[in-house]
Design a protein around this motif. Structure first.
Motif, PDB file in Angstrom:
ATOM      1  N   PHE A 143       0.944  -1.284  -0.032  1.00 20.04           N
ATOM      2  CA  PHE A 143       0.126   0.147  -0.074  1.00 20.04           C
ATOM      3  C   PHE A 143       0.840   1.290   0.040  1.00 20.04           C
ATOM      4  O   PHE A 143       0.444   2.125  -0.741  1.00 20.04           O
ATOM      5  CB  PHE A 143      -0.806  -0.011   1.395  1.00 20.04           C
ATOM      6  N   LEU A 144       1.880   1.131   0.672  1.00 16.32           N
ATOM      7  CA  LEU A 144       2.791   2.392   0.910  1.00 16.32           C
ATOM      8  C   LEU A 144       3.540   2.744  -0.393  1.00 16.32           C
ATOM      9  O   LEU A 144       3.741   3.882  -0.899  1.00 16.32           O
ATOM     10  CB  LEU A 144       3.875   2.266   1.926  1.00 16.32           C
ATOM     11  N   MET A 145       3.789   1.625  -1.060  1.00 11.00           N
ATOM     12  CA  MET A 145       4.553   2.012  -2.514  1.00 11.00           C
ATOM     13  C   MET A 145       3.610   2.479  -3.547  1.00 11.00           C
ATOM     14  O   MET A 145       4.008   3.357  -4.179  1.00 11.00           O
ATOM     15  CB  MET A 145       5.264   0.449  -2.919  1.00 11.00           C
ATOM     16  N   ALA A 146       2.427   1.907  -3.479  1.00  8.96           N
ATOM     17  CA  ALA A 146       1.482   2.274  -4.408  1.00  8.96           C
ATOM     18  C   ALA A 146       1.111   3.907  -3.894  1.00  8.96           C
ATOM     19  O   ALA A 146       1.172   4.679  -4.869  1.00  8.96           O
ATOM     20  CB  ALA A 146       0.215   1.531  -4.312  1.00  8.96           C
ATOM     21  N   ASN A 147       1.047   4.192  -2.675  1.00  7.61           N
ATOM     22  CA  ASN A 147       0.707   5.719  -2.325  1.00  7.61           C
ATOM     23  C   ASN A 147       1.863   6.517  -2.538  1.00  7.61           C
ATOM     24  O   ASN A 147       1.512   7.644  -3.073  1.00  7.61           O
ATOM     25  CB  ASN A 147       0.395   5.858  -0.823  1.00  7.61           C
ATOM     26  N   ALA A 148       2.892   6.056  -2.496  1.00  3.26           N
ATOM     27  CA  ALA A 148       4.271   6.919  -2.743  1.00  3.26           C
ATOM     28  C   ALA A 148       4.112   7.444  -4.131  1.00  3.26           C
ATOM     29  O   ALA A 148       4.270   8.422  -4.806  1.00  3.26           O
ATOM     30  CB  ALA A 148       5.596   6.213  -2.712  1.00  3.26           C
ATOM     31  N   ALA A 149       3.843   6.192  -5.212  1.00  2.00           N
ATOM     32  CA  ALA A 149       3.673   6.705  -6.806  1.00  2.00           C
ATOM     33  C   ALA A 149       2.489   7.393  -6.994  1.00  2.00           C
ATOM     34  O   ALA A 149       2.613   8.646  -7.760  1.00  2.00           O
ATOM     35  CB  ALA A 149       3.494   5.231  -7.442  1.00  2.00           C
ATOM     36  N   LEU A 150       1.466   7.296  -6.225  1.00  2.00           N
ATOM     37  CA  LEU A 150       0.443   8.244  -6.559  1.00  2.00           C
ATOM     38  C   LEU A 150       0.667   9.687  -5.667  1.00  2.00           C
ATOM     39  O   LEU A 150       0.155  10.522  -6.441  1.00  2.00           O
ATOM     40  CB  LEU A 150      -0.936   7.694  -5.697  1.00  2.00           C
ATOM     41  N   THR A 151       1.412   9.973  -4.815  1.00  2.00           N
ATOM     42  CA  THR A 151       1.850  10.943  -4.159  1.00  2.00           C
ATOM     43  C   THR A 151       2.493  12.001  -5.127  1.00  2.00           C
ATOM     44  O   THR A 151       2.575  13.002  -5.433  1.00  2.00           O
ATOM     45  CB  THR A 151       2.565  10.987  -2.813  1.00  2.00           C
ATOM     46  N   VAL A 152       3.400  11.094  -5.981  1.00  2.00           N
ATOM     47  CA  VAL A 152       4.388  11.956  -6.948  1.00  2.00           C
ATOM     48  C   VAL A 152       3.413  12.471  -8.117  1.00  2.00           C
ATOM     49  O   VAL A 152       3.646  13.518  -8.321  1.00  2.00           O
ATOM     50  CB  VAL A 152       5.358  10.930  -7.438  1.00  2.00           C
ATOM     51  N   LEU A 153       2.341  11.481  -8.358  1.00  2.00           N
ATOM     52  CA  LEU A 153       1.323  12.052  -9.594  1.00  2.00           C
ATOM     53  C   LEU A 153       0.587  13.241  -9.024  1.00  2.00           C
ATOM     54  O   LEU A 153       0.381  14.051  -9.686  1.00  2.00           O
ATOM     55  CB  LEU A 153       0.393  11.116  -9.800  1.00  2.00           C
ATOM     56  N   ALA A 154       0.213  13.044  -7.485  1.00  2.00           N
ATOM     57  CA  ALA A 154      -0.795  14.166  -7.178  1.00  2.00           C
ATOM     58  C   ALA A 154       0.322  15.460  -7.208  1.00  2.00           C
ATOM     59  O   ALA A 154      -0.610  16.671  -7.266  1.00  2.00           O
ATOM     60  CB  ALA A 154      -1.100  13.947  -5.663  1.00  2.00           C
TER      61      ALA A 154
END
Length: 324
Positions: A143-154
């Protein structure tokens, strides 16, 4: 671009709640005593939900911090999944990270969109992520790895939000304050009645939670506020006429349909403070978290009272909008 941002925040919402659920579950399975589990889960909820009002108010006053808030949330959640820091510190970091994300993304969605279905979609995904984490179907690390990628996009796609022009007057009147109180009381009631039985059916009820929130938003956009309120009441009343799993699913669905309605109208009561209004709504879920087992309300009464509260709130708001 707006639709892409909405989808991004919706999936990010799933991962944030998933991180917290998975990290807390990882602690719980290794804890031999039940009392500490209850304490730390309660502490987490108090931080994650209880601090949203203050965090939302701060971000309303300092919207230039919104982009940085996504990074701060990710860092806090990343620290929170580390067992080495101890469960007390984990709960603090997880709660703070969750709190910051919710008011950040929530306030942006409230400002960028004036409809209901977008808000319903955004809030819907959290229940699914939380269930996936709590049931250890997905690990906190994934979940954290996915969230990190999504945060970069955000961060890469971030645009300063413009407050939606849905204010009914320049000054918040006494009737509007009373309208907001009614809406918040409806949120409190949903906290007591919208939970279903997720422990027994694992993913069934979290999906119903999500579907109800999204469906409530879609109905409001398609048939209007008043008709949606009536639909919720009719479906809730129908579910009480039978026993079994299907009526329970229908009842849970109807309680969750109120979420985008109350959030949108709360924001309309005070559109200059989207983070604050989002945070207030989140905080009103806490009584259901802490007192659900000790304070029970007849579900028949809840269905009726919820309908009357929503109808009264809409009448007050609509009257003030007409007078403004």
């Amino acid at each position: 671009m707006k639709d892409k941002i909405l989808f991004l925040y919706t999936v990010q919402h799933l991962t944030v709640d998933g991180i917290c659920g998975a990290a807390l579950a990882a602690y719980a399975v290794g804890e031999i005593y039940f009392e500490p589990i209850i304490f730390y889960f309660g502490m987490y909820n108090l931080i994650a939900f209880g601090l949203q009002t203050a965090a939302g108010f701060f971000l309303d006053k300092h919207q230039n911090f919104l982009r940085a808030a996504f990074i701060l949330s990710l860092l806090s959640l990343g620290i929170g999944i580390l067992p080495a820091i101890g469960i007390f510190a984990q709960v603090i970091f997880l709660g703070v990270g969750n709190c910051i994300f919710h008011v950040t993304a929530g306030s942006i969605v409230l400002q960028k969109f004036t409809g209901y279905k977008e808000l319903g979609l955004f809030v819907s995904s959290g229940a699914i992520g939380l269930a996936l984490g709590l049931n250890q179907l997905v690990s906190a690390q994934i979940f954290l790895m996915a969230n990190a990628a999504l945060t970069v996009l955000a961060i890469a796609t971030f645009e300063n939000p413009t407050t939606a022009r849905i204010s009914i007057s320049k000054k918040v009147s006494a009737p509007i304050i009373f309208c907001a109180i009614l809406l918040l009381s409806c949120v409190i009631m949903r906290g007591f009645g919208g939970g279903g039985n997720s422990a027994e059916y694992v993913m069934l009820f979290p999906i119903i939670f999500a579907l109800g929130k999204f469906l409530g938003g879609v109905c409001c956009d398609k048939i209007g506020w008043q008709n949606t309120i009536l639909l919720i009441f009719v479906l809730g009343f129908a579910s009480l006429q039978f026993e079994g799993l299907a009526p329970l699913i229908l009842l849970t669905l109807t309680f969750n349909m109120t979420m985008p309605l109350t959030l949108r109208l709360l924001h309309a009561c005070n559109p200059k403070f989207p983070g604050l209004m989002f945070g207030l709504a989140a905080g009103c879920l806490l009584p259901g978290v802490f007192f659900k087992e000790n304070f029970t309300i007849a579900v028949q009464a809840m269905v009726v009272v919820q309908f009357l509260i929503l109808l009264a709130a809409w009448k007050i708001f609509n009257n003030e909008a007409t007078m403004a």
